[in-house]
Write a protein that holds these residues in place. Structure first.
Motif, PDB file in Angstrom:
ATOM      1  N   THR A  29      61.931 -18.775  23.744  1.00 26.29           N
ATOM      2  CA  THR A  29      61.335 -17.464  23.475  1.00 26.29           C
ATOM      3  C   THR A  29      60.342 -17.094  24.567  1.00 26.29           C
ATOM      4  N   ALA A  30      59.562 -18.066  25.015  1.00 25.17           N
ATOM      5  CA  ALA A  30      58.625 -17.799  26.108  1.00 25.17           C
ATOM      6  C   ALA A  30      59.356 -17.397  27.373  1.00 25.17           C
ATOM      7  N   VAL A  31      60.503 -18.026  27.626  1.00 21.68           N
ATOM      8  CA  VAL A  31      61.315 -17.657  28.792  1.00 21.68           C
ATOM      9  C   VAL A  31      61.894 -16.264  28.612  1.00 21.68           C
ATOM     10  N   ASP A  32      62.441 -15.987  27.422  1.00 16.38           N
ATOM     11  CA  ASP A  32      63.008 -14.664  27.147  1.00 16.38           C
ATOM     12  C   ASP A  32      61.986 -13.554  27.376  1.00 16.38           C
ATOM     13  N   LEU A  33      60.753 -13.796  26.941  1.00 14.84           N
ATOM     14  CA  LEU A  33      59.705 -12.775  27.030  1.00 14.84           C
ATOM     15  C   LEU A  33      59.024 -12.737  28.391  1.00 14.84           C
ATOM     16  N   VAL A  35      56.827 -15.050  29.524  1.00 15.32           N
ATOM     17  CA  VAL A  35      55.425 -15.451  29.341  1.00 15.32           C
ATOM     18  C   VAL A  35      54.878 -16.177  30.566  1.00 15.32           C
ATOM     19  N   PHE A  36      55.628 -17.134  31.089  1.00 12.24           N
ATOM     20  CA  PHE A  36      55.136 -17.920  32.220  1.00 12.24           C
ATOM     21  C   PHE A  36      55.009 -17.054  33.475  1.00 12.24           C
ATOM     22  N   THR A  37      55.945 -16.148  33.640  1.00 12.25           N
ATOM     23  CA  THR A  37      55.878 -15.222  34.778  1.00 12.25           C
ATOM     24  C   THR A  37      54.675 -14.300  34.639  1.00 12.25           C
ATOM     25  N   ALA A  38      54.399 -13.855  33.414  1.00 12.54           N
ATOM     26  CA  ALA A  38      53.245 -12.987  33.167  1.00 12.54           C
ATOM     27  C   ALA A  38      51.943 -13.728  33.442  1.00 12.54           C
ATOM     28  N   LEU A  39      51.840 -14.977  33.002  1.00 13.77           N
ATOM     29  CA  LEU A  39      50.628 -15.762  33.261  1.00 13.77           C
ATOM     30  C   LEU A  39      50.399 -15.927  34.760  1.00 13.77           C
ATOM     31  N   SER A  40      51.466 -16.160  35.486  1.00 18.21           N
ATOM     32  CA  SER A  40      51.355 -16.336  36.934  1.00 18.21           C
ATOM     33  C   SER A  40      50.920 -15.043  37.608  1.00 18.21           C
ATOM     34  N   LEU A  69      51.977 -17.858  20.024  1.00 18.41           N
ATOM     35  CA  LEU A  69      53.007 -18.429  20.892  1.00 18.41           C
ATOM     36  C   LEU A  69      52.352 -19.215  22.028  1.00 18.41           C
ATOM     37  N   LEU A  70      51.311 -18.650  22.622  1.00 16.67           N
ATOM     38  CA  LEU A  70      50.600 -19.336  23.706  1.00 16.67           C
ATOM     39  C   LEU A  70      49.935 -20.617  23.204  1.00 16.67           C
ATOM     40  N   ASN A  71      49.399 -20.591  21.976  1.00 20.00           N
ATOM     41  CA  ASN A  71      48.821 -21.803  21.395  1.00 20.00           C
ATOM     42  C   ASN A  71      49.880 -22.890  21.243  1.00 20.00           C
ATOM     43  N   ALA A  72      51.064 -22.497  20.774  1.00 23.14           N
ATOM     44  CA  ALA A  72      52.146 -23.461  20.592  1.00 23.14           C
ATOM     45  C   ALA A  72      52.597 -24.027  21.931  1.00 23.14           C
ATOM     46  N   LEU A  73      52.685 -23.182  22.949  1.00 20.44           N
ATOM     47  CA  LEU A  73      53.057 -23.644  24.289  1.00 20.44           C
ATOM     48  C   LEU A  73      52.008 -24.601  24.845  1.00 20.44           C
ATOM     49  N   THR A  74      50.749 -24.360  24.494  1.00 17.85           N
ATOM     50  CA  THR A  74      49.681 -25.277  24.899  1.00 17.85           C
ATOM     51  C   THR A  74      49.862 -26.628  24.211  1.00 17.85           C
ATOM     52  N   LEU A  91      53.519 -27.764  36.287  1.00 21.86           N
ATOM     53  CA  LEU A  91      54.955 -27.871  36.024  1.00 21.86           C
ATOM     54  C   LEU A  91      55.552 -26.507  35.676  1.00 21.86           C
ATOM     55  N   SER A  92      54.884 -25.782  34.809  1.00 17.64           N
ATOM     56  CA  SER A  92      55.371 -24.460  34.412  1.00 17.64           C
ATOM     57  C   SER A  92      55.357 -23.486  35.586  1.00 17.64           C
ATOM     58  N   GLU A  93      54.320 -23.564  36.390  1.00 15.20           N
ATOM     59  CA  GLU A  93      54.229 -22.679  37.552  1.00 15.20           C
ATOM     60  C   GLU A  93      55.376 -22.938  38.524  1.00 15.20           C
ATOM     61  N   LEU A  94      55.791 -24.178  38.622  1.00 14.30           N
ATOM     62  CA  LEU A  94      56.839 -24.545  39.569  1.00 14.30           C
ATOM     63  C   LEU A  94      58.230 -24.188  39.063  1.00 14.30           C
ATOM     64  N   PHE A  95      58.482 -24.450  37.758  1.00 12.04           N
ATOM     65  CA  PHE A  95      59.849 -24.348  37.256  1.00 12.04           C
ATOM     66  C   PHE A  95      60.115 -23.191  36.294  1.00 12.04           C
ATOM     67  N   LEU A  96      59.069 -22.528  35.784  1.00  7.49           N
ATOM     68  CA  LEU A  96      59.281 -21.539  34.730  1.00  7.49           C
ATOM     69  C   LEU A  96      58.850 -20.133  35.112  1.00  7.49           C
ATOM     70  N   VAL A  97      58.473 -19.932  36.350  1.00 10.20           N
ATOM     71  CA  VAL A  97      58.074 -18.599  36.825  1.00 10.20           C
ATOM     72  C   VAL A  97      59.222 -18.000  37.621  1.00 10.20           C
ATOM     73  N   GLU A  98      59.696 -16.850  37.162  1.00  8.29           N
ATOM     74  CA  GLU A  98      60.809 -16.192  37.848  1.00  8.29           C
ATOM     75  C   GLU A  98      60.446 -15.865  39.292  1.00  8.29           C
ATOM     76  N   GLY A  99      61.404 -16.100  40.177  1.00  5.84           N
ATOM     77  CA  GLY A  99      61.181 -15.843  41.592  1.00  5.84           C
ATOM     78  C   GLY A  99      60.813 -17.080  42.379  1.00  5.84           C
ATOM     79  N   ARG A 100      60.353 -18.127  41.692  1.00  2.00           N
ATOM     80  CA  ARG A 100      60.056 -19.380  42.375  1.00  2.00           C
ATOM     81  C   ARG A 100      61.368 -20.039  42.819  1.00  2.00           C
ATOM     82  N   GLU A 101      61.303 -20.767  43.904  1.00  2.00           N
ATOM     83  CA  GLU A 101      62.504 -21.407  44.447  1.00  2.00           C
ATOM     84  C   GLU A 101      63.147 -22.355  43.441  1.00  2.00           C
ATOM     85  N   ASP A 102      62.321 -23.056  42.644  1.00  2.00           N
ATOM     86  CA  ASP A 102      62.835 -24.039  41.696  1.00  2.00           C
ATOM     87  C   ASP A 102      62.887 -23.524  40.262  1.00  2.00           C
TER      88      ASP A 102
END
Length: 341
Positions: A29-33, A35-40, A69-74, A91-102
């Protein structure tokens, strides 16, 4: 002999398995929404923590629900919470942010699969996916996420798997259901001068052409749009390759497909089927046993198959000298060769 897993030796272990979907759905759900890209994005280059209200506004979601949702992800270790503010972990910044190489592009497809798996109970009752009109291709977004997931899955393994095949005498090669062209490109890079064609449905071919262009291989890998169920595959190939295709089809469909592949080959040509290869009792490998259920919820008649089943289709198509080449755990290439004359 099947042995129970240690974590399933207690009622608590069984319940932990039953409730594992909660962790999975929270991440997806965090990926769908986004969330990690927004935090970045909100945190900037320094990764400053931001409020759940800011994230909710960015992803256009309810403020309270986003906070929970953010509490649960924490709690899962994917987000940090400091003085009531949130930021990505390394880890999330590297692998879960859209546009990152990985960026894990295959998570989008995992979310689609999650929805399909919700129908497993009824699909098992029926013996196949609930939508009889289901096709391998849905809308453009689904197709792009699926092909991206398959490309990422095979990007590193394809060159290794291709290296296990003897390409002596292979001048023309057809990759049927070739998706992004990840294997076709690996073949082109493994042998100079080989002509490789990706055969797939028109929407997929358009995506493949982009992957091939970005890899700088447009002059060495071509595409051909078609449906392997209804169209012929062409003629005069030295090798016809199927990766992750057999499990989509019923046994009869695979039997006919192998005959069609044999008709496309030169004398002495080979058919290669790369897929999960089940043990005779179909319990192992575990990934293959679970993937058989994935085929039940997503296809009318797909399945995972044993070495004996695939070999029988190849032999019925006229192949001889059936060979098994193991690749990743639970995976193998089954190779059949036509007589030279």
């Amino acid at each position: 002999m099947w042995q129970s897993r240690p974590e399933l030796n207690t009622p608590e272990g069984i319940m932990a398995l039953a409730m594992a979907f909660q962790r999975s759905r929270t991440l997806l759900t965090a990926v769908d929404l986004g969330v990690f890209t927004a935090l970045s994005s909100l945190g900037g280059d320094s990764g400053e923590p931001v409020s759940s209200t800011e994230v909710a506004a960015k992803i256009q979601a309810d403020a309270k629900a986003t906070d929970r949702l953010l509490n649960a992800l924490t709690a899962l270790g994917l987000v940090r919470k400091t003085h009531g503010l949130f930021s990505n972990t390394e880890l999330s910044e590297l692998f879960l942010v859209e546009g990152r190489e990985d960026y894990l592009t295959n998570l989008r497809h995992s979310s689609e699969l999650y929805r399909a798996w919700g129908s497993l109970t009824d699909a098992v009752r029926k013996g196949g996916c609930l939508d009889e009109a289901a096709t391998p291709i849905q809308d453009e977004e689904w197709t792009a996420s699926f092909i991206a997931a398959m490309h990422r899955r095979a990007f590193k393994s394809a060159p290794v798997e291709v290296s296990k095949l003897n390409l002596h005498g292979v001048n023309r090669l057809l990759d049927v259901g070739g998706g992004s062209g990840v294997y076709a490109m690996a073949f082109a890079q493994a042998k100079a001068g080989v002509s490789v064609t990706v055969f797939d449905l028109p929407p997929v071919v358009r995506l493949a052409e982009d992957y091939i262009r970005k890899a700088g291989l447009s002059g060495r890998v071509s595409t051909r749009a078609g449906d392997y169920r209804s169209d012929d595959l062409g003629l005069a190939y030295d090798l016809v390759f199927f990766s992750a295709v057999a499990h989509i089809n019923s046994p009869e469909e695979n039997r006919l497909l192998m005959r069609k592949a044999a008709a496309a080959l030169n004398p002495g040509g080979r058919i290669v089927v790369l897929d999960f290869i089940m043990e005779p009792d179909r319990v192992l490998p575990e990934r293959g046993a679970l993937f058989a259920l994935n085929m039940i919820v997503n296809t009318p008649a797909g399945d995972t198959y044993t070495e004996e089943e695939i070999a029988s289709w190849l032999m019925e198509a006229g192949c001889r000298d059936i060979e098994r080449i193991d690749t990743a755990p639970g995976m193998a290439m089954i190779v059949g060769t036509l007589p030279a004359e």
